[in-house]
Design a protein around this motif. Structure first.
Motif, PDB file in Angstrom:
ATOM      1  N   GLU A   2       0.833  -1.207   0.000  1.00  0.00           N
ATOM      2  CA  GLU A   2       0.000   0.000   0.000  1.00  0.00           C
ATOM      3  C   GLU A   2       0.866   1.255   0.000  1.00  0.00           C
ATOM      4  O   GLU A   2       1.939   1.274   0.599  1.00  0.00           O
ATOM      5  N   GLY A   3       0.366   2.277  -0.676  1.00  0.00           N
ATOM      6  CA  GLY A   3       1.040   3.575  -0.661  1.00  0.00           C
ATOM      7  C   GLY A   3       2.409   3.534  -1.301  1.00  0.00           C
ATOM      8  O   GLY A   3       3.393   4.006  -0.741  1.00  0.00           O
ATOM      9  N   VAL A   4       2.483   2.981  -2.516  1.00  0.00           N
ATOM     10  CA  VAL A   4       3.765   2.890  -3.219  1.00  0.00           C
ATOM     11  C   VAL A   4       3.970   4.155  -4.056  1.00  0.00           C
ATOM     12  O   VAL A   4       3.119   4.525  -4.869  1.00  0.00           O
ATOM     13  N   THR A   5       5.100   4.819  -3.823  1.00  0.00           N
ATOM     14  CA  THR A   5       5.439   6.017  -4.590  1.00  0.00           C
ATOM     15  C   THR A   5       6.807   5.815  -5.232  1.00  0.00           C
ATOM     16  O   THR A   5       7.742   5.345  -4.574  1.00  0.00           O
ATOM     17  N   LEU A   6       6.887   6.122  -6.516  1.00  0.00           N
ATOM     18  CA  LEU A   6       8.141   5.955  -7.258  1.00  0.00           C
ATOM     19  C   LEU A   6       8.327   7.174  -8.148  1.00  0.00           C
ATOM     20  O   LEU A   6       7.476   7.473  -8.985  1.00  0.00           O
ATOM     21  N   LEU A  38      11.952   5.449  -4.183  1.00  0.00           N
ATOM     22  CA  LEU A  38      10.899   4.458  -4.042  1.00  0.00           C
ATOM     23  C   LEU A  38      10.494   4.404  -2.585  1.00  0.00           C
ATOM     24  O   LEU A  38      11.349   4.354  -1.698  1.00  0.00           O
ATOM     25  N   SER A  39       9.197   4.446  -2.311  1.00  0.00           N
ATOM     26  CA  SER A  39       8.771   4.312  -0.918  1.00  0.00           C
ATOM     27  C   SER A  39       7.462   3.534  -0.843  1.00  0.00           C
ATOM     28  O   SER A  39       6.719   3.440  -1.820  1.00  0.00           O
ATOM     29  N   VAL A  40       7.225   2.955   0.322  1.00  0.00           N
ATOM     30  CA  VAL A  40       6.026   2.149   0.529  1.00  0.00           C
ATOM     31  C   VAL A  40       5.514   2.397   1.944  1.00  0.00           C
ATOM     32  O   VAL A  40       6.305   2.541   2.887  1.00  0.00           O
ATOM     33  N   GLY A  49       2.258 -10.038  -9.220  1.00  0.00           N
ATOM     34  CA  GLY A  49       2.084 -10.250 -10.655  1.00  0.00           C
ATOM     35  C   GLY A  49       1.798  -8.972 -11.414  1.00  0.00           C
ATOM     36  O   GLY A  49       1.547  -8.991 -12.618  1.00  0.00           O
ATOM     37  N   SER A  50       1.821  -7.827 -10.708  1.00  0.00           N
ATOM     38  CA  SER A  50       1.447  -6.561 -11.358  1.00  0.00           C
ATOM     39  C   SER A  50       2.537  -6.104 -12.309  1.00  0.00           C
ATOM     40  O   SER A  50       3.647  -6.607 -12.308  1.00  0.00           O
ATOM     41  N   ARG A  51       2.225  -5.110 -13.094  1.00  0.00           N
ATOM     42  CA  ARG A  51       3.041  -4.752 -14.238  1.00  0.00           C
ATOM     43  C   ARG A  51       4.193  -3.774 -13.953  1.00  0.00           C
ATOM     44  O   ARG A  51       4.748  -3.212 -14.887  1.00  0.00           O
ATOM     45  N   ALA A  52       4.570  -3.580 -12.719  1.00  0.00           N
ATOM     46  CA  ALA A  52       5.605  -2.582 -12.421  1.00  0.00           C
ATOM     47  C   ALA A  52       6.993  -3.086 -12.831  1.00  0.00           C
ATOM     48  O   ALA A  52       7.967  -2.946 -12.116  1.00  0.00           O
ATOM     49  N   ARG A 111      10.164   6.891 -15.786  1.00  0.00           N
ATOM     50  CA  ARG A 111       9.277   7.215 -16.911  1.00  0.00           C
ATOM     51  C   ARG A 111       7.804   7.093 -16.537  1.00  0.00           C
ATOM     52  O   ARG A 111       6.979   7.888 -16.958  1.00  0.00           O
ATOM     53  N   TRP A 112       7.462   6.044 -15.782  1.00  0.00           N
ATOM     54  CA  TRP A 112       6.067   5.870 -15.343  1.00  0.00           C
ATOM     55  C   TRP A 112       6.021   5.928 -13.821  1.00  0.00           C
ATOM     56  O   TRP A 112       6.125   4.896 -13.151  1.00  0.00           O
ATOM     57  N   PRO A 113       5.897   7.131 -13.258  1.00  0.00           N
ATOM     58  CA  PRO A 113       5.925   7.275 -11.798  1.00  0.00           C
ATOM     59  C   PRO A 113       4.688   6.627 -11.150  1.00  0.00           C
ATOM     60  O   PRO A 113       3.668   6.418 -11.806  1.00  0.00           O
ATOM     61  N   LEU A 114       4.821   6.293  -9.889  1.00  0.00           N
ATOM     62  CA  LEU A 114       3.692   5.794  -9.098  1.00  0.00           C
ATOM     63  C   LEU A 114       3.459   6.772  -7.957  1.00  0.00           C
ATOM     64  O   LEU A 114       4.420   7.252  -7.347  1.00  0.00           O
ATOM     65  N   HIS A 115       2.204   7.093  -7.677  1.00  0.00           N
ATOM     66  CA  HIS A 115       1.889   8.049  -6.617  1.00  0.00           C
ATOM     67  C   HIS A 115       0.929   7.424  -5.628  1.00  0.00           C
ATOM     68  O   HIS A 115      -0.265   7.311  -5.934  1.00  0.00           O
ATOM     69  N   ASP A 116       1.434   7.011  -4.499  1.00  0.00           N
ATOM     70  CA  ASP A 116       0.599   6.479  -3.425  1.00  0.00           C
ATOM     71  C   ASP A 116      -0.331   5.382  -3.957  1.00  0.00           C
ATOM     72  O   ASP A 116      -1.525   5.393  -3.704  1.00  0.00           O
ATOM     73  N   GLU A 117       0.256   4.444  -4.691  1.00  0.00           N
ATOM     74  CA  GLU A 117      -0.570   3.411  -5.320  1.00  0.00           C
ATOM     75  C   GLU A 117      -0.483   2.075  -4.607  1.00  0.00           C
ATOM     76  O   GLU A 117       0.374   1.858  -3.765  1.00  0.00           O
TER      77      GLU A 117
END
Lengths: 220, 220
Positions: free
Chosen positions: A157-161, A191-193, A176-179, A165-171
């Motif tokens: 939970e709450g993954v930020t990168l 990177l934080s979680v 098996g996900s596509r990251a 190129r494809w940032p993640l914001h509190d996701e």
């Protein structure tokens, strides 16, 4: 103190192993992993394990090495080497030869990253790049174009990168996900979680990954 | 219906792939994975992916194959193939070519086992054996002497394993733990977990694992 531990999986290239040796203050090899070293002109400071795999003439091959017999079966040779490294003051540990070969060995070795997440600066290196785990936050230093992948085995939970190129914001990330096959756009990524453990692989530009045509998009 | 999906990791031996093909009702190949098949005299029923890796003359090489273009980047090619297999009625899916090569690909593919645990009879096979995941219980059929390893990436509670040399009784398993290289003492083992997900690898006796001297004890 920076400790290098060589395990008995796929041997890194001689040039990588030499570089890793030079960077480390202490070089431990687990059991059978030591067998390949004399041919490379390298010797570990410590050989550790239950000695069911190391060459019978190991004492002769490594006259200056310290041999530590650890027959206790409650931990794997690699985990025992990690515990010894910590006991001797390691603040940073690099594992080589910890991937490839049997998938069960690879999985339990990657599991060690999870076990020590937040307690030790620990990474698994191979000729493609390096893999680490975090339950908090991490800065990944590299070069624009480097490939960065994040894997989870339980919902995170709450993954930020950022810096990619494809940032993640509190996701939320699921197994098996596509990251996979994101790429750096700056000299470093953050990177934080909030909850969970992330396993992050950083592949060097120009590394073995360049052999594949990598568009930076999700791959199987 | 039993579906075989070939991914773009380390190619299984031709003999294993042929056996898997014969066992399956439907054979899907993801993108670049199809490239090696003509030389083996094999053709998939479906080729699926974003076609950034498959040979340009794929249509000519596989005149009878169905091509499914899946440019959506929210899932990997392998996950898309899995979703298609389920859509077409798969009750059992075997993944081949899903290990080896880049560790980030291997980890995300093993993550798919976790994603589908309890929802699909799913396994990853390679020349060593097969890897599955369970969040409930599983029977592993094999032969006495076969190697069985259990990996976890988060604490698993109430793990019970019978039919093996070192049984587990309602135990807690932690990441990096030593549940590697157990061995079957009967024709089958029973594995169950109360809370968490177990990843279990079953290596066939006489398989590639026999190349290593395997004492059935914990290894790195």
């Amino acid at each position: 103190m920076h400790v290098l531990i060589l395990a008995h999986g796929e041997m890194p290239s001689a040039s990588l192993l030499r570089t890793l040796c030079e960077e480390a203050d202490l070089f431990l090899a687990t059991d059978g992993a030591a067998n390949a070293l004399p041919d490379l002109g390298m010797a570990p400071h410590v050989i550790l394990g239950d000695f069911d795999s190391v060459a019978a003439r190991a004492g002769e091959l490594f006259p200056t090495a310290e041999f530590i017999h650890t027959p206790d079966q409650e931990a794997s040779d690699l985990d025992k080497a990690l515990m010894l490294a910590i006991e001797r003051g390691a603040t940073r540990v690099t594992l080589a030869g910890a991937l490839g070969g049997r998938i069960d060995h690879t999985l339990v070795n990657v599991g060690l990253l999870v076990k020590y997440a937040g307690r030790l600066d620990l990474r698994i290196v191979d000729d493609w790049g390096e893999t680490r785990a975090t339950s908090d936050s991490l800065v990944i230093s590299g070069h624009p174009g480097d490939t960065l992948s994040v894997a989870v085995f339980a919902p995170a939970e709450g993954v930020t990168l950022t810096g990619v190129r494809w940032p993640l914001h509190d996701e939320r990330l699921l197994p098996g996900s596509r990251a996979v096959s994101n790429s750096l756009v700056e000299e470093s990524a953050r990177l934080s979680v909030r909850e969970g453990v992330l396993i992050v692989t950083h592949l060097r530009t120009g590394g073995a990954d360049r052999e594949e045509e990598d568009t930076g998009e999700a791959k199987e």
